[in-house]
Design an enzyme around this catalytic site. Structure first.
Site, PDB file in Angstrom:
ATOM      1  N   GLY A 143       0.827  -1.384   0.001  1.00  0.00           N
ATOM      2  CA  GLY A 143       0.074   0.142   0.017  1.00  0.00           C
ATOM      3  C   GLY A 143       0.809   1.172   0.012  1.00  0.00           C
ATOM      4  O   GLY A 143       0.400   2.242  -0.436  1.00  0.00           O
ATOM      5  N   ASP A 199      -6.057  -0.930  -1.796  1.00  0.00           N
ATOM      6  CA  ASP A 199      -6.612  -1.960  -2.615  1.00  0.00           C
ATOM      7  C   ASP A 199      -7.698  -2.655  -1.978  1.00  0.00           C
ATOM      8  O   ASP A 199      -8.091  -2.454  -0.838  1.00  0.00           O
ATOM      9  CB  ASP A 199      -5.777  -3.060  -2.645  1.00  0.00           C
ATOM     10  CG  ASP A 199      -5.349  -3.866  -1.399  1.00  0.00           C
ATOM     11  OD1 ASP A 199      -5.111  -3.519  -0.474  1.00  0.00           O
ATOM     12  OD2 ASP A 199      -5.628  -5.188  -1.439  1.00  0.00           O
ATOM     13  N   ARG A 225      -5.382  -0.099  -6.648  1.00  0.00           N
ATOM     14  CA  ARG A 225      -4.198   0.500  -6.138  1.00  0.00           C
ATOM     15  C   ARG A 225      -3.665   1.629  -6.921  1.00  0.00           C
ATOM     16  O   ARG A 225      -3.013   2.532  -6.635  1.00  0.00           O
ATOM     17  CB  ARG A 225      -3.029  -0.495  -5.959  1.00  0.00           C
ATOM     18  CG  ARG A 225      -3.208  -1.534  -4.812  1.00  0.00           C
ATOM     19  CD  ARG A 225      -1.996  -2.158  -4.576  1.00  0.00           C
ATOM     20  NE  ARG A 225      -2.149  -3.434  -3.812  1.00  0.00           N
ATOM     21  CZ  ARG A 225      -2.240  -3.766  -2.505  1.00  0.00           C
ATOM     22  NH1 ARG A 225      -2.436  -2.590  -1.839  1.00  0.00           N
ATOM     23  NH2 ARG A 225      -2.456  -4.715  -1.963  1.00  0.00           N
ATOM     24  N   ASP A 283       0.498   3.432   4.311  1.00  0.00           N
ATOM     25  CA  ASP A 283      -0.812   4.024   3.547  1.00  0.00           C
ATOM     26  C   ASP A 283      -1.638   4.713   4.526  1.00  0.00           C
ATOM     27  O   ASP A 283      -2.128   5.701   4.492  1.00  0.00           O
ATOM     28  CB  ASP A 283      -1.246   3.245   2.314  1.00  0.00           C
ATOM     29  CG  ASP A 283      -1.800   1.901   2.965  1.00  0.00           C
ATOM     30  OD1 ASP A 283      -1.387   1.722   4.121  1.00  0.00           O
ATOM     31  OD2 ASP A 283      -2.171   0.980   2.238  1.00  0.00           O
ATOM     32  N   VAL A 289     -11.708   2.493   1.952  1.00  0.00           N
ATOM     33  CA  VAL A 289     -11.152   3.271   0.875  1.00  0.00           C
ATOM     34  C   VAL A 289     -10.237   2.530  -0.043  1.00  0.00           C
ATOM     35  O   VAL A 289      -9.516   1.761   0.538  1.00  0.00           O
ATOM     36  CB  VAL A 289     -10.575   4.744   1.271  1.00  0.00           C
ATOM     37  CG1 VAL A 289     -11.539   5.508   1.784  1.00  0.00           C
ATOM     38  CG2 VAL A 289      -9.490   4.213   2.373  1.00  0.00           C
ATOM     39  N   ASP A 340      -5.264   2.384  10.592  1.00  0.00           N
ATOM     40  CA  ASP A 340      -6.785   1.825  10.798  1.00  0.00           C
ATOM     41  C   ASP A 340      -6.673   1.385  12.142  1.00  0.00           C
ATOM     42  O   ASP A 340      -6.937   2.448  13.009  1.00  0.00           O
ATOM     43  CB  ASP A 340      -7.026   0.713   9.920  1.00  0.00           C
ATOM     44  CG  ASP A 340      -8.384   0.301  10.097  1.00  0.00           C
ATOM     45  OD1 ASP A 340      -9.147   1.000  10.443  1.00  0.00           O
ATOM     46  OD2 ASP A 340      -8.833  -0.784   9.477  1.00  0.00           O
TER      47      ASP A 340
END
Ligand code: IMP
Ligand code: MG
Length: 177
Positions: free
Chosen positions: A38, A153, A159, A94, A147, A97
């Site tokens: 990512g 992805d 991506r 990236d 997202v 979370d």
């Protein structure tokens, strides 16, 4: 798909982040460690704006296997890492979370004798963090939605999109369409 961050928004912010990072490290050589896969777009764009002597390394850690929001077991493949002893390391991902991945990687990298360790993420999802983790640089706070794009992805697709978009439920529920 609903576009959340346009390509222009992202490029502007990444350039700003690079300026902030360069100011903070003041010419010290750093090693940027990107979390595959990512990080690729963010890494490639950030380093091209970064006015610092730097090395790049990569590592693989994946906690998601297809399903969008349920973390699976974390797999780490550190074979791609350069020697980090005595290096100022900037760990790059990236998205933040739950924080599980970066918390784990931070601990792992700390055992390798780094001189310092900071973390940069392009995105942080609001209201999701469980692991207590300080992130030094972040591009955008986004709402709690799945997202894709700009490295992110769904089942390894999307991506390559130059923007970040919210994956719509009908796409997530019917893979293969
Ligand atoms: P964490 O360990 O829960 O913080 O998860 C971090 C990793 O999960 C990221 O590096 C991404 O690969 C993946 N991830 C989390 N949220 C999303 C999302 O909305 N879209 C795509 N990938 C995501
Ligand atoms: Mg990832």
């Amino acid at each position: 798909m609903k576009i959340l961050l346009s390509a222009d928004d992202i490029q502007r912010r990444v350039a700003e982040m690079a300026r902030q990072i360069a100011d903070d490290y003041r010419g010290q050589p750093i090693t940027i460690i990107g979390v595959l896969t990512g990080c690729l777009m963010f890494l490639a764009d950030l380093v091209r704006h970064l006015d610092l002597p730097l090395r790049i390394g990569l590592l693989q850690a994946s906690s998601y296997r297809g399903a969008t929001t349920t973390p699976g077991a974390l797999r780490v493949q550190p074979e791609l890492l350069p020697d980090l002893r005595g290096r100022h390391v900037l760990l790059l991902d990236d998205i933040l979370d739950t924080g599980q991945t970066l918390a784990y990687l931070r601990e792992h990298l700390q055992t390798l004798g780094v001189a310092s360790l900071r973390i940069a993420v392009l995105l942080r999802k609001e209201g999701r963090q469980q692991a207590l983790l300080h992130v030094d640089y972040r591009g955008f706070d986004i709402p709690d939605a799945f997202v894709v794009g700009y490295g992110l992805d769904y089942n390894d697709e999307y991506r390559h999109l130059p923007y970040v978009a919210v994956l719509s439920d009908d796409i997530a529920l019917s893979p293969g369409t």
